[in-house]
Scaffold this active site. Sequence first.
Site, mmCIF file in Angstrom:
data_model
loop_
_atom_site.group_PDB
_atom_site.id
_atom_site.type_symbol
_atom_site.label_atom_id
_atom_site.label_comp_id
_atom_site.label_asym_id
_atom_site.label_seq_id
_atom_site.Cartn_x
_atom_site.Cartn_y
_atom_site.Cartn_z
ATOM 1 N N GLY A 57 52.171 17.024 24.044
ATOM 2 C CA GLY A 57 50.912 18.103 25.036
ATOM 3 C C GLY A 57 50.476 19.011 25.946
ATOM 4 N N GLY A 59 52.748 18.860 29.587
ATOM 5 C CA GLY A 59 54.162 18.724 30.066
ATOM 6 C C GLY A 59 54.080 19.372 31.127
ATOM 7 N N GLY A 168 61.121 12.839 45.672
ATOM 8 C CA GLY A 168 62.012 11.906 45.882
ATOM 9 C C GLY A 168 63.132 12.170 45.028
ATOM 10 C CD GLU A 291 63.035 14.211 38.269
ATOM 11 O OE1 GLU A 291 62.662 13.940 39.009
ATOM 12 O OE2 GLU A 291 63.330 12.724 37.859
ATOM 13 C CD GLU A 295 60.896 29.001 34.152
ATOM 14 O OE1 GLU A 295 60.318 27.382 33.992
ATOM 15 O OE2 GLU A 295 61.393 29.336 35.026
HETATM 16 C C1 LIG Z 1 66.634 15.545 28.251
HETATM 17 C C2 LIG Z 1 65.042 15.749 29.330
HETATM 18 C C3 LIG Z 1 64.464 13.561 29.480
HETATM 19 C C4 LIG Z 1 63.224 14.349 30.327
HETATM 20 N N1 LIG Z 1 62.934 12.443 31.097
HETATM 21 C C5 LIG Z 1 61.512 13.005 31.184
HETATM 22 C C6 LIG Z 1 61.289 11.523 31.867
HETATM 23 O O1 LIG Z 1 61.937 10.195 32.064
HETATM 24 N N2 LIG Z 1 59.515 11.504 32.015
HETATM 25 C C7 LIG Z 1 58.948 12.339 31.558
HETATM 26 O O2 LIG Z 1 58.502 11.519 31.829
HETATM 27 N N3 LIG Z 1 60.005 13.697 30.944
HETATM 28 C C8 LIG Z 1 60.673 13.984 31.119
HETATM 29 N N4 LIG Z 1 60.860 15.270 30.349
HETATM 30 C C9 LIG Z 1 60.212 15.859 30.023
HETATM 31 C C10 LIG Z 1 60.293 17.357 31.534
HETATM 32 O O3 LIG Z 1 59.497 17.143 32.164
HETATM 33 C C11 LIG Z 1 59.826 17.705 30.443
HETATM 34 O O4 LIG Z 1 59.791 18.457 29.388
HETATM 35 C C12 LIG Z 1 59.220 19.504 31.788
HETATM 36 O O5 LIG Z 1 58.144 19.095 32.766
HETATM 37 C C13 LIG Z 1 58.484 21.060 31.006
HETATM 38 O O6 LIG Z 1 57.903 20.873 29.942
HETATM 39 P P1 LIG Z 1 57.605 21.053 28.205
HETATM 40 O O7 LIG Z 1 58.549 20.470 27.836
HETATM 41 O O8 LIG Z 1 56.278 21.124 28.042
HETATM 42 O O9 LIG Z 1 57.801 22.414 28.837
HETATM 43 P P2 LIG Z 1 56.404 23.722 28.881
HETATM 44 O O10 LIG Z 1 55.330 23.192 30.623
HETATM 45 O O11 LIG Z 1 55.030 24.085 27.574
HETATM 46 O O12 LIG Z 1 56.384 24.877 29.463
HETATM 47 C C14 LIG Z 1 57.393 25.646 28.652
HETATM 48 C C15 LIG Z 1 57.512 27.508 29.701
HETATM 49 O O13 LIG Z 1 56.534 27.660 30.188
HETATM 50 C C16 LIG Z 1 56.591 27.784 31.726
HETATM 51 N N5 LIG Z 1 55.590 27.459 32.605
HETATM 52 C C17 LIG Z 1 54.771 26.354 32.033
HETATM 53 N N6 LIG Z 1 53.399 26.952 32.256
HETATM 54 C C18 LIG Z 1 53.888 27.438 33.802
HETATM 55 C C19 LIG Z 1 53.616 28.334 34.407
HETATM 56 N N7 LIG Z 1 51.662 27.832 35.043
HETATM 57 N N8 LIG Z 1 53.339 29.663 35.283
HETATM 58 C C20 LIG Z 1 55.204 29.684 35.115
HETATM 59 N N9 LIG Z 1 55.604 29.357 33.869
HETATM 60 C C21 LIG Z 1 55.046 28.523 32.996
HETATM 61 C C22 LIG Z 1 57.528 26.962 32.053
HETATM 62 O O14 LIG Z 1 58.409 26.797 32.847
HETATM 63 C C23 LIG Z 1 58.801 26.511 30.638
HETATM 64 O O15 LIG Z 1 59.843 28.008 30.896
HETATM 65 C C24 LIG Z 1 62.341 15.265 29.838
HETATM 66 C C25 LIG Z 1 62.910 16.135 29.328
HETATM 67 C C26 LIG Z 1 64.249 16.735 28.915
HETATM 68 C C27 LIG Z 1 64.560 17.972 28.360
#
Ligand SMILES: Cc1cc2nc3c(=O)[nH]c(=O)nc-3n(C[C@H](O)[C@H](O)[C@H](O)COP(=O)(O)OP(=O)(O)OC[C@H]3O[C@@H](n4cnc5c(N)ncnc54)[C@H](O)[C@@H]3O)c2cc1C
Length: 315
Positions: A57, A59, A168, A291, A295
Site C-alpha cells: 500500500g 510505493g 546514489g 527507485e 513522475e
Molecule cells: C522490478 C522491480 C524491482 C523493485 N525493487 C525494489 C526494491 O528492491 N526495494 C524497494 O523498496 N522497492 C522496489 N521496487 C518498488 C518501486 O520502487 C515502486 O514500484 C515504485 O516506487 C512505484 O511505486 P508503486 O509501484 O506503488 O506505484 P504508485 O506509487 O502506486 O504509482 C502509480 C503511478 O502514479 C504515479 N504517481 C504516484 N504519486 C504521484 C504524484 N504525487 N504525482 C505524480 N504522479 C504520481 C507514479 O509515478 C506511477 O506512474 C521495485 C519495483 C519493481 C517493478
Amino acid sequence: MFEELAAVDPSTTAFITIHNMATWMLGTWATDAVRGEWGEALTSGQKLASYCLTEPGSGSDAASIKTSARLQGGEYLINGGKAFISGAGSTDMLVLMARSGDAGAGGISAFAVPADLPGISYGKKEHKMGWNSQPTRTISFDNVRIPASHLLGREGEGFKIAMKGLDGGRINIATCSVGAAQGALAHAQRYLQERKQFGKTLASFQALQFKLADMATQLVAARQMVRLAASKLDAAAPDATTYCAMAKRFATDTCFDVINDALQLHGGYGYLRDFPLERLLRDARVHQILEGTNEIMRVIIGRRMLDGDAPDAIR
Ligand SMILES: Cc1cc2nc3c(=O)[nH]c(=O)nc-3n(C[C@H](O)[C@H](O)[C@H](O)COP(=O)(O)OP(=O)(O)OC[C@H]3O[C@@H](n4cnc5c(N)ncnc54)[C@H](O)[C@@H]3O)c2cc1C
C-alpha cells in the site's frame, strides 16, 4: 564499471548496484558490531543485501509505510510486509525501513535484518517483463526479533537514511540505462553497416545516419548529466539530491528511447530473441519506474526549486 557491465546485462548490473547501495547504507549507519560482523562478507560480495522500503500500500508515498518496529526489552519486534524487493529470497541481509514511531517520515527507522531470521517468509518469484536475471519477491515479517544494536543511525532517521541511499541508487540506475543504451547503439552501428536493402547498406540512407547521430547525441547528454550528478554527490553539494533526481529522470527516459530506436533500426530482427535488443529494452523499461518513478523525480525537482528557505537555484 556499472556502465560497461550494463552494456551487456543491465539486469544483473542493477542487482549488483542495489547490493552496493544497501551495503553503503550499512557501512555508513550501522553500529560497529554489525559492520564488524557483516562488512567484509558484504563488501566482497560473498553475501548480498536487499533494500526494503516499498509495501503493497506504499510505493511513491514511501513515508506512509506501515511495517512496525516496536522496542521491547533490548529487541525490536518487526511485523508487516514489503513488496517488490529486488533479490529477496536470494540475499543475506535486508536493509529494512519500518515504523518505530508516529505517522509520517519522522516515525520511520532503518534496520539491518539478517534475511533468514525466524518469522521472515518470502513470496513467489514475481513474473516480470524484464530484470529476469534477479528475483523480485514480497517479504512478510511475523514477530521477527532483532537486537536493538541493529538499528541504523538513530530512531526516526530511517526515512532520511532511505532517501540518502536512493541519491546514489538513482545514479546507479541511471548508469545502467546509459550502459544499456551504449550497448544498443553499438549493435545498431554495426547492423547499419552490415544489412543491405535496395542494393545498399542501411548505413547509406541519410535518414538512418541522422537517426544514429541523434541517438549518439542523446546518449552523450544523458551520460554527462549522470556524471554531473555523481560529482555533486561526491562533493556533498547541497543540491546533489536535485541533480540525482534530474539525472535519473533524464537518463532513464532518454536511454530507453535510444534503445527503442536501436531496436527499430534492426527491423523485424530487433523484435526477435535471437538479437539482444528486445532484452535490453525490457530490462531498461523498469528504470523509469523504480527507485522512485520518473513522475516522483519531477516532484522532487519541482519541490526543491520552489520550497524551503533556500530553493535550489538551477544554473
Ligand atoms: C522490478 C522491480 C524491482 C523493485 N525493487 C525494489 C526494491 O528492491 N526495494 C524497494 O523498496 N522497492 C522496489 N521496487 C518498488 C518501486 O520502487 C515502486 O514500484 C515504485 O516506487 C512505484 O511505486 P508503486 O509501484 O506503488 O506505484 P504508485 O506509487 O502506486 O504509482 C502509480 C503511478 O502514479 C504515479 N504517481 C504516484 N504519486 C504521484 C504524484 N504525487 N504525482 C505524480 N504522479 C504520481 C507514479 O509515478 C506511477 O506512474 C521495485 C519495483 C519493481 C517493478
